[in-house]
Design a protein around this motif. Structure first.
Motif, PDB file in Angstrom:
ATOM      1  N   HIS A  28       0.518  -0.940   0.121  1.00 38.67           N
ATOM      2  CA  HIS A  28      -0.257   0.058   0.115  1.00 38.67           C
ATOM      3  C   HIS A  28       0.988   1.009   0.170  1.00 38.67           C
ATOM      4  O   HIS A  28       1.333   0.911   0.930  1.00 38.67           O
ATOM      5  CB  HIS A  28      -0.747  -0.548   1.163  1.00 38.67           C
ATOM      6  N   VAL A  29       0.961   2.593  -1.134  1.00 33.48           N
ATOM      7  CA  VAL A  29       1.655   3.668  -0.926  1.00 33.48           C
ATOM      8  C   VAL A  29       0.182   4.597  -0.820  1.00 33.48           C
ATOM      9  O   VAL A  29      -0.541   4.449  -1.314  1.00 33.48           O
ATOM     10  CB  VAL A  29       1.961   3.294  -2.377  1.00 33.48           C
ATOM     11  N   ALA A  40      -0.888   4.563  -5.569  1.00 32.90           N
ATOM     12  CA  ALA A  40      -0.577   3.893  -6.496  1.00 32.90           C
ATOM     13  C   ALA A  40      -1.480   2.857  -6.861  1.00 32.90           C
ATOM     14  O   ALA A  40      -2.471   2.636  -6.069  1.00 32.90           O
ATOM     15  CB  ALA A  40       0.818   2.409  -5.981  1.00 32.90           C
ATOM     16  N   GLU A  41      -1.860   2.945  -7.791  1.00 35.94           N
ATOM     17  CA  GLU A  41      -2.784   1.848  -8.206  1.00 35.94           C
ATOM     18  C   GLU A  41      -2.942   0.186  -8.343  1.00 35.94           C
ATOM     19  O   GLU A  41      -3.481  -0.611  -8.163  1.00 35.94           O
ATOM     20  CB  GLU A  41      -3.067   2.393 -10.407  1.00 35.94           C
ATOM     21  N   SER A  42      -1.207   0.008  -8.768  1.00 33.46           N
ATOM     22  CA  SER A  42      -0.892  -1.202  -7.623  1.00 33.46           C
ATOM     23  C   SER A  42       0.553  -1.146  -7.348  1.00 33.46           C
ATOM     24  O   SER A  42       1.155  -0.430  -7.894  1.00 33.46           O
ATOM     25  CB  SER A  42      -1.011  -2.020  -8.842  1.00 33.46           C
ATOM     26  N   ALA A  43       1.347  -1.915  -6.068  1.00 30.50           N
ATOM     27  CA  ALA A  43       2.568  -2.010  -5.612  1.00 30.50           C
ATOM     28  C   ALA A  43       2.731  -3.504  -5.456  1.00 30.50           C
ATOM     29  O   ALA A  43       2.076  -3.902  -5.039  1.00 30.50           O
ATOM     30  CB  ALA A  43       2.867  -0.926  -5.188  1.00 30.50           C
ATOM     31  N   SER A  44       4.125  -3.390  -5.921  1.00 32.62           N
ATOM     32  CA  SER A  44       4.350  -4.810  -5.157  1.00 32.62           C
ATOM     33  C   SER A  44       6.410  -4.718  -5.281  1.00 32.62           C
ATOM     34  O   SER A  44       7.221  -4.005  -5.954  1.00 32.62           O
ATOM     35  CB  SER A  44       3.908  -5.505  -6.400  1.00 32.62           C
ATOM     36  N   ILE A  45       6.458  -5.595  -3.799  1.00 30.59           N
ATOM     37  CA  ILE A  45       8.244  -6.125  -4.352  1.00 30.59           C
ATOM     38  C   ILE A  45       8.184  -7.694  -4.332  1.00 30.59           C
ATOM     39  O   ILE A  45       7.032  -8.697  -3.965  1.00 30.59           O
ATOM     40  CB  ILE A  45       8.376  -5.518  -3.061  1.00 30.59           C
ATOM     41  N   SER A  46       9.368  -8.068  -4.683  1.00 27.98           N
ATOM     42  CA  SER A  46       9.417  -9.634  -5.735  1.00 27.98           C
ATOM     43  C   SER A  46      10.782 -10.317  -4.542  1.00 27.98           C
ATOM     44  O   SER A  46      11.442  -9.361  -4.556  1.00 27.98           O
ATOM     45  CB  SER A  46       9.919  -9.701  -6.621  1.00 27.98           C
ATOM     46  N   PRO A  47      10.798 -11.071  -4.168  1.00 27.12           N
ATOM     47  CA  PRO A  47      11.951 -12.130  -3.531  1.00 27.12           C
ATOM     48  C   PRO A  47      13.298 -11.055  -4.153  1.00 27.12           C
ATOM     49  O   PRO A  47      14.038 -10.933  -5.779  1.00 27.12           O
ATOM     50  CB  PRO A  47      11.981 -12.983  -4.383  1.00 27.12           C
TER      51      PRO A  47
END
Length: 394
Positions: free
Chosen positions: A225-226, A253-260
């Motif tokens: 969540h931003v 942000a409409e969408s946001a994520s972090i990845s491995p």
């Protein structure tokens, strides 16, 4: 370059630092340089500390084939951290509420056990080692009672090495091997009272995402969540004339994520944007739809950690200006780069500040544009509410 060890980060990355003493006998590992960190910076001074028992200390041993325990429910001590990797607990640690569990037998023990001065040092994987000067006993324990099968006086000797993820101890209760379990909570006092602190390694480093001390390997991604606080502005020759400015009410942000690993992705949104300089110009509709940006963690010298979104060739947005002499369509291109506040510390909400010095490369045509905002990020999926950070892989 030096970095924070993530194994230690979960233990000491908050103002009140919890050091796990979940210990079992193990062979000593090769020593390696450690480093104290205070408020995200390498520490080279001296600070007083306060320590308390936050989880009962359990000393377990087998004497003459009989399993025995001494459990101390509380305790406290004072000490210092000094220079890069040294410290003391002086006059020592006092354990209180000590007793032998009823389930063990009818042995009794003094309710208070006091150590002498303890030496503190950092070593392999930022483990904190407690030793006594000259190998002196930590303390003496007398077990007594008319029906106590292990009655006698015992000296507790050896060393304690403790950290999150890789705890070790080499402890003897008399001539018997022993284990120690429990936790100590330590915080800075004196000049640095209330400051966040941590322990880290003097080794190379790379950026990575961590959630409550664990690397997010094995998960497809963590959604975010931003939100923003304070001003959100674009300043510079946006339309070709120096001093122009666009101000927005908020960044999200409409969408946001972090990845491995060290990667992430965000589709930014801006709301309430208007041309404030020159005020005669209007942005037709809004800034339009911002483009999806790939992100990457970028550590730097001195412990700073940055989050870079996009590249120098990335298009952030195309927006239309009307109502003035500079009518037309304009494109903002380049990377946005923000700096994490307290990068070495875990928190539920991680602020990351975009500024004139954070390293963004945003341009309108050939003109450099400064983007100012603070992007607050927090986990929004299955790990919602958990503490997380960007830290070292070492």
């Amino acid at each position: 370059m030096r970095s924070i060890s993530k194994r230690a980060l979960a233990a000491l990355a908050i103002t009140a630092a919890v050091v796990a003493l979940t210990a079992a006998s193990a062979s000593a590992a090769e020593a390696h340089y450690g480093q104290w960190w205070v408020s995200g910076a390498q520490f080279t001074g001296t600070s007083s500390t306060e320590t308390s028992v936050s989880k009962s200390i359990v000393i377990a041993m087998t004497i003459g084939g009989i399993k025995t325990e001494v459990v101390c429910s509380g305790g406290s001590g004072a000490g210092t951290i000094a220079e890069t990797d040294k410290g003391t607990t002086s006059p020592g640690l006092e354990l209180t509420g000590c007793k032998v569990p009823v389930s063990i037998g009818s042995c009794t023990v003094a309710s208070t056990l006091k150590t002498g001065v303890l030496n503190v040092a950092l070593n392999t994987e930022s483990e904190v080692t407690y030793t006594t000067t000259g190998g002196a006993p930590f303390f003496s324990v007398t077990l007594s009672g008319t029906a106590c099968a292990v009655e006698g006086a015992f000296k507790v000797t050896g060393s304690l090495r403790c950290s999150v993820g890789s705890p070790f101890a080499e402890v003897k209760f008399g001539t018997n091997s022993a284990t120690v379990e429990g936790a100590l909570t330590s915080k800075l006092s004196g000049t640095y009272k209330g400051d966040p602190w941590a322990v880290g390694e003097g080794s190379g480093w790379g950026g990575d995402w961590w959630v409550e001390g664990a690397h997010i390997i094995g998960k497809e991604k963590e959604s975010l969540h931003v939100s923003s606080t304070g001003p959100v502005t674009f300043t510079g020759a946006l339309l070709g004339i120096a001093g122009e400015e666009i101000s927005c009410e908020s960044l999200g942000a409409e969408s946001a994520s972090i990845s491995p690993g060290d990667e992430g992705k965000i589709k930014p949104t801006l709301s309430g944007c208007k041309m404030t300089k020159p005020s005669s110009c209007s942005i037709a509709g809004s800034l339009g739809e911002l483009q999806n940006q790939n992100g990457v963690v970028e550590p730097a010298e001195g412990g700073a950690v940055y989050y870079k979104l996009g590249t120098s060739e990335s298009t952030l947005v195309v927006f239309k200006v009307s109502g003035c002499g500079q009518e037309g369509n304009y494109t903002l291109k380049g990377a946005l780069r923000c700096k994490f506040a307290e990068p070495l510390l875990e928190a539920v909400v991680k602020p990351c500040a975009f500024s004139s010095t954070s390293g963004s490369t945003l341009k309108s045509g050939a003109n450099a544009i400064v983007f100012t905002a603070t992007m607050n990020m927090e986990l929004a999926g299955a790990d919602k509410g958990k503490k997380w950070t960007a830290g070292s892989t070492s």
